[in-house]
Scaffold this motif. Structure first.
Motif, short mmCIF file in Angstrom:
data_model
loop_
_atom_site.label_atom_id
_atom_site.label_comp_id
_atom_site.label_asym_id
_atom_site.label_seq_id
_atom_site.Cartn_x
_atom_site.Cartn_y
_atom_site.Cartn_z
N LEU A 72 29.56 1.96 12.43
CA LEU A 72 30.09 3.02 11.33
C LEU A 72 29.37 2.70 9.88
O LEU A 72 29.78 3.43 8.88
CB LEU A 72 31.69 2.76 10.89
N SER A 73 28.24 2.03 9.89
CA SER A 73 27.62 1.61 8.80
C SER A 73 27.01 2.66 7.85
O SER A 73 27.20 2.73 6.59
CB SER A 73 26.46 0.33 9.09
N ASP A 74 26.42 3.81 8.61
CA ASP A 74 25.99 4.90 7.74
C ASP A 74 26.95 5.55 7.04
O ASP A 74 26.65 6.51 6.33
CB ASP A 74 24.96 5.72 8.59
N LEU A 75 28.25 5.55 7.45
CA LEU A 75 29.45 6.41 6.96
C LEU A 75 30.19 5.60 5.92
O LEU A 75 30.90 6.13 5.16
CB LEU A 75 30.32 6.96 7.93
N LEU A 76 29.91 4.31 5.88
CA LEU A 76 30.72 3.35 4.80
C LEU A 76 30.12 3.56 3.45
O LEU A 76 28.60 3.62 3.40
CB LEU A 76 30.69 1.96 5.28
N THR B 281 38.13 3.08 12.16
CA THR B 281 37.75 4.33 11.48
C THR B 281 39.14 5.07 10.83
O THR B 281 38.99 5.60 9.70
CB THR B 281 37.44 5.22 12.62
N HIS B 282 40.26 4.95 11.29
CA HIS B 282 41.44 5.36 10.90
C HIS B 282 41.82 4.69 9.55
O HIS B 282 41.90 5.34 8.46
CB HIS B 282 42.58 5.38 11.77
N VAL B 283 41.54 3.20 9.63
CA VAL B 283 41.91 2.55 8.19
C VAL B 283 40.88 3.08 7.25
O VAL B 283 41.33 3.18 6.12
CB VAL B 283 41.79 1.08 8.74
N PHE B 284 39.62 2.94 7.55
CA PHE B 284 38.73 3.46 6.53
C PHE B 284 38.94 4.82 6.10
O PHE B 284 38.64 5.21 4.80
CB PHE B 284 37.20 3.20 6.88
N LYS B 285 39.38 5.68 6.84
CA LYS B 285 39.73 6.92 6.42
C LYS B 285 40.91 7.10 5.54
O LYS B 285 40.70 7.77 4.43
CB LYS B 285 39.87 8.06 7.45
N VAL B 286 42.01 6.29 5.88
CA VAL B 286 43.16 6.02 5.05
C VAL B 286 42.70 5.63 3.52
O VAL B 286 43.12 5.96 2.62
CB VAL B 286 44.08 5.10 5.62
N GLY B 287 41.89 4.81 3.55
CA GLY B 287 41.36 4.08 2.23
C GLY B 287 40.30 5.08 1.33
O GLY B 287 39.71 4.65 0.40
N LYS B 288 39.93 6.21 1.96
CA LYS B 288 39.04 7.00 1.52
C LYS B 288 37.51 6.39 1.21
O LYS B 288 37.12 6.71 0.17
CB LYS B 288 39.42 7.88 0.30
N VAL B 289 37.33 5.58 2.10
CA VAL B 289 35.95 4.71 1.95
C VAL B 289 34.72 5.42 2.92
O VAL B 289 33.72 4.74 2.68
CB VAL B 289 35.98 3.29 1.84
N LEU B 290 35.28 6.33 3.85
CA LEU B 290 34.41 6.77 5.00
C LEU B 290 33.95 8.02 4.43
O LEU B 290 34.49 9.06 3.92
CB LEU B 290 35.21 6.91 6.04
N LYS B 291 32.56 7.92 4.26
CA LYS B 291 31.86 9.58 4.03
C LYS B 291 32.19 10.55 5.09
O LYS B 291 32.35 10.06 6.25
CB LYS B 291 30.27 9.19 3.72
N LYS B 292 31.97 11.74 4.70
CA LYS B 292 32.17 12.66 5.76
C LYS B 292 30.91 12.90 6.35
O LYS B 292 29.70 12.47 6.03
CB LYS B 292 32.06 14.22 5.11
N ARG B 293 30.91 13.29 7.80
CA ARG B 293 29.84 13.31 8.76
C ARG B 293 28.80 14.46 8.23
O ARG B 293 29.22 15.33 7.94
CB ARG B 293 30.18 13.21 10.09
N GLN C 125 25.63 -3.86 -6.53
CA GLN C 125 25.40 -4.19 -5.11
C GLN C 125 24.79 -2.82 -4.44
O GLN C 125 25.53 -1.96 -4.42
CB GLN C 125 26.70 -4.46 -4.37
N ASP C 126 23.53 -2.78 -3.91
CA ASP C 126 23.26 -1.59 -3.22
C ASP C 126 23.93 -1.35 -1.66
O ASP C 126 23.23 -0.44 -0.80
CB ASP C 126 21.70 -1.61 -3.09
N TYR C 127 24.41 -2.50 -1.19
CA TYR C 127 24.96 -2.35 0.27
C TYR C 127 26.26 -2.73 0.52
O TYR C 127 26.82 -3.39 -0.61
CB TYR C 127 23.86 -3.21 1.07
N PHE C 128 27.04 -2.57 1.48
CA PHE C 128 28.29 -3.17 1.69
C PHE C 128 28.23 -4.54 2.35
O PHE C 128 27.35 -4.60 2.94
CB PHE C 128 29.22 -1.90 2.40
N ARG C 129 29.27 -5.13 2.18
CA ARG C 129 29.54 -6.58 2.88
C ARG C 129 30.82 -6.65 3.59
O ARG C 129 31.92 -5.98 3.14
CB ARG C 129 29.49 -7.85 1.79
N ILE C 130 30.80 -7.40 4.49
CA ILE C 130 31.99 -7.59 5.34
C ILE C 130 32.68 -8.96 5.52
O ILE C 130 31.56 -9.69 5.80
CB ILE C 130 31.63 -6.99 6.69
#
Length: 114
Positions: free
Chosen positions: A71-75, A102-114, A38-43
């Motif tokens: 937040l899509s460009d950071l996921l 944002t906090h939950v995604f950071k906890v899961g380490k799925v958020l890219k750095k800005r 998959q080239d994209y994320f799904r919710i």
């Protein structure tokens, strides 16, 4: 959200529950399942009837969708995310929802750095 960016089928949601990683805070639980092809994320969204009436549940879902859109460009692409709202999410406004997600995604380490 476009149709191809949604997780709708029960089979796909159950697969995320069983094979995916979960991370949470007081307001949300997020299950993340990697999809290599998959080239994209799904919710996928789940808001229980215990949280409130239909108006409240739909408002929470709108807030979550908009927060994920911003937040899509950071996921990380190539993942399925199933987001489950907990009871405290009912009293939150949009900015609190976005901050919490944002906090939950950071906890899961799925958020890219800005």
């Amino acid at each position: 959200m476009k149709k191809e960016l949604r997780v709708k089928k029960n089979k796909e949601i159950q697969e995320a529950f069983q094979k995916g990683q979960s991370f949470a805070n007081r307001q949300f639980v997020v299950y993340s399942l990697e999809k290599a092809d998959q080239d994209y994320f799904r919710i996928g969204l789940s808001v229980s009837k215990k949280i409130g009436n239909a108006v409240t549940r739909n408002q929470i879902k709108r807030y979550i969708r908009q927060a994920v859109f911003e937040l899509s460009d950071l996921l990380a692409p190539g993942n399925d995310y199933v987001i489950i709202a907990r009871k405290p999410a009912a009293e939150m406004d949009f900015f609190e929802v976005k901050k919490s997600l944002t906090h939950v995604f950071k906890v899961g380490k799925v958020l890219k750095k800005r």
